[in-house]
Scaffold this motif. Sequence first.
Motif, PDB file in Angstrom:
ATOM      1  N   ARG A 196     -13.879  -9.491  -6.483  1.00  0.00           N
ATOM      2  CA  ARG A 196     -12.062 -10.508  -7.386  1.00  0.00           C
ATOM      3  C   ARG A 196     -11.972 -12.085  -7.333  1.00  0.00           C
ATOM      4  O   ARG A 196     -13.357 -12.118  -6.909  1.00  0.00           O
ATOM      5  CB  ARG A 196     -11.349  -9.605  -5.870  1.00  0.00           C
ATOM      6  CG  ARG A 196     -11.284  -8.167  -6.561  1.00  0.00           C
ATOM      7  CD  ARG A 196     -10.705  -7.112  -6.396  1.00  0.00           C
ATOM      8  NE  ARG A 196      -8.933  -7.431  -6.600  1.00  0.00           N
ATOM      9  CZ  ARG A 196      -7.663  -7.246  -6.547  1.00  0.00           C
ATOM     10  NH1 ARG A 196      -7.438  -6.035  -5.533  1.00  0.00           N
ATOM     11  NH2 ARG A 196      -6.887  -7.527  -7.141  1.00  0.00           N
TER      12      ARG A 196
ATOM     13  N   ALA B 247      -3.866  -5.477   3.399  1.00  0.00           N
ATOM     14  CA  ALA B 247      -3.644  -6.056   2.615  1.00  0.00           C
ATOM     15  C   ALA B 247      -3.498  -7.537   1.693  1.00  0.00           C
ATOM     16  O   ALA B 247      -4.496  -8.294   2.335  1.00  0.00           O
ATOM     17  CB  ALA B 247      -2.498  -5.006   1.742  1.00  0.00           C
ATOM     18  N   ALA B 248      -2.730  -7.953   1.236  1.00  0.00           N
ATOM     19  CA  ALA B 248      -2.793  -9.021   1.214  1.00  0.00           C
ATOM     20  C   ALA B 248      -2.984 -10.018   2.652  1.00  0.00           C
ATOM     21  O   ALA B 248      -2.957 -11.343   2.379  1.00  0.00           O
ATOM     22  CB  ALA B 248      -1.349  -9.564   0.011  1.00  0.00           C
TER      23      ALA B 248
ATOM     24  N   SER C  53     -10.508  -1.169  -2.901  1.00  0.00           N
ATOM     25  CA  SER C  53     -11.207  -2.467  -4.072  1.00  0.00           C
ATOM     26  C   SER C  53     -12.047  -2.859  -3.188  1.00  0.00           C
ATOM     27  O   SER C  53     -12.091  -3.527  -2.195  1.00  0.00           O
ATOM     28  CB  SER C  53     -10.505  -3.729  -5.053  1.00  0.00           C
ATOM     29  OG  SER C  53      -9.418  -4.154  -3.747  1.00  0.00           O
TER      30      SER C  53
ATOM     31  N   ARG D 219      -9.185 -14.444  -2.616  1.00  0.00           N
ATOM     32  CA  ARG D 219      -9.051 -12.548  -1.835  1.00  0.00           C
ATOM     33  C   ARG D 219     -10.356 -12.649  -0.784  1.00  0.00           C
ATOM     34  O   ARG D 219     -11.025 -12.359  -0.165  1.00  0.00           O
ATOM     35  CB  ARG D 219      -9.668 -11.960  -2.781  1.00  0.00           C
ATOM     36  CG  ARG D 219      -8.158 -11.420  -3.321  1.00  0.00           C
ATOM     37  CD  ARG D 219      -8.441 -10.250  -4.076  1.00  0.00           C
ATOM     38  NE  ARG D 219      -7.230 -10.023  -4.936  1.00  0.00           N
ATOM     39  CZ  ARG D 219      -6.136  -9.773  -5.440  1.00  0.00           C
ATOM     40  NH1 ARG D 219      -5.273  -9.330  -4.143  1.00  0.00           N
ATOM     41  NH2 ARG D 219      -4.845  -9.705  -6.294  1.00  0.00           N
TER      42      ARG D 219
ATOM     43  N   ARG E 114       0.811   1.647  -7.918  1.00  0.00           N
ATOM     44  CA  ARG E 114       0.116   0.425  -7.981  1.00  0.00           C
ATOM     45  C   ARG E 114      -0.535   0.110  -8.894  1.00  0.00           C
ATOM     46  O   ARG E 114      -1.851   0.312  -8.219  1.00  0.00           O
ATOM     47  CB  ARG E 114       0.518  -0.415  -6.692  1.00  0.00           C
ATOM     48  CG  ARG E 114      -1.072  -1.243  -5.928  1.00  0.00           C
ATOM     49  CD  ARG E 114      -0.854  -1.673  -4.719  1.00  0.00           C
ATOM     50  NE  ARG E 114      -0.698  -3.560  -4.877  1.00  0.00           N
ATOM     51  CZ  ARG E 114      -1.400  -3.071  -4.074  1.00  0.00           C
ATOM     52  NH1 ARG E 114      -1.799  -3.000  -2.672  1.00  0.00           N
ATOM     53  NH2 ARG E 114      -2.253  -4.511  -3.674  1.00  0.00           N
TER      54      ARG E 114
ATOM     55  N   LEU F 216       0.903  -1.141   0.056  1.00  0.00           N
ATOM     56  CA  LEU F 216      -0.125   0.368  -0.174  1.00  0.00           C
ATOM     57  C   LEU F 216       0.576   1.402   0.018  1.00  0.00           C
ATOM     58  O   LEU F 216       0.282   2.383  -0.511  1.00  0.00           O
ATOM     59  CB  LEU F 216      -1.043  -0.370   1.301  1.00  0.00           C
ATOM     60  CG  LEU F 216      -1.972  -0.974   1.227  1.00  0.00           C
ATOM     61  CD1 LEU F 216      -2.612  -1.167   1.883  1.00  0.00           C
ATOM     62  CD2 LEU F 216      -2.782  -0.032   0.094  1.00  0.00           C
TER      63      LEU F 216
HETATM   64  C1  DQA Z   1      -6.167  -5.166  -0.815  1.00  0.00           C
HETATM   65  C2  DQA Z   1      -7.101  -6.246  -1.533  1.00  0.00           C
HETATM   66  C3  DQA Z   1      -6.300  -7.346  -1.329  1.00  0.00           C
HETATM   67  O1  DQA Z   1      -6.566  -8.154  -1.482  1.00  0.00           O
HETATM   68  C4  DQA Z   1      -5.065  -7.230  -1.812  1.00  0.00           C
HETATM   69  O2  DQA Z   1      -4.504  -7.944  -1.936  1.00  0.00           O
HETATM   70  C5  DQA Z   1      -4.430  -5.712  -1.447  1.00  0.00           C
HETATM   71  C6  DQA Z   1      -5.431  -4.392  -0.968  1.00  0.00           C
HETATM   72  C7  DQA Z   1      -7.406  -3.580  -0.342  1.00  0.00           C
HETATM   73  O3  DQA Z   1      -7.418  -2.759  -0.964  1.00  0.00           O
HETATM   74  O4  DQA Z   1      -8.125  -3.584  -1.996  1.00  0.00           O
HETATM   75  O5  DQA Z   1      -2.887  -5.302  -1.271  1.00  0.00           O
HETATM   76  O6  DQA Z   1      -6.433  -4.733   0.650  1.00  0.00           O
END
Ligand code: DQA
Length: 144
Positions: free
Chosen positions: A106, A75-76, A101, A110, A17, A11
């Motif tokens: 997705r 994030a991930a 997102s 996720r 990115r 992030l």
């Molecule tokens: C994320 C969504 C996660 O799946 C992804 O790995 C990210 C960003 C988002 O903010 O949409 O790094 O958390």
Amino acid sequence: MKFLIINGPNLNLLGLREPDIYGKQDYAALCDLCRQTCEENGIEAELFQSNHEGAIVDAIQQAYGRIDGIVINPAAYTHTSIAILDALKAVAIPAVEVHISDVSKREDFRQISYAGKACQKTYMGLGLEGYRQAILWLKDYLGK
Ligand code: DQA
């Protein structure tokens, strides 16, 4: 009232990115938005970003007794980290999960959020605005 706003791996590369997914605004813009939202609402803000799972666990642990609410985008690590889930459960600080997102639309990998199981609420698919909403929701929640 003091909030800790945690952002996980990659992030720090916002803007660069996958801008079609995460937008064109960078991490500094995200920090500005969070700081401004907190300031306007009389909340002290602490911002933390790391690409390392253990560092995020440490930040959550160090929030104990010091921080009233956590806004977290793991994030991930959202989809893999039981350690972050356990840390959130251990400190039991009210927390809101944010995703820039709409992860629900997705890839299959996720679709699980471990951290989300320890959060009171989730915002996703709203871009950076999700952080603003999370801060406002958490303030309201803590005021009740
Ligand atoms: C994320 C969504 C996660 O799946 C992804 O790995 C990210 C960003 C988002 O903010 O949409 O790094 O958390």
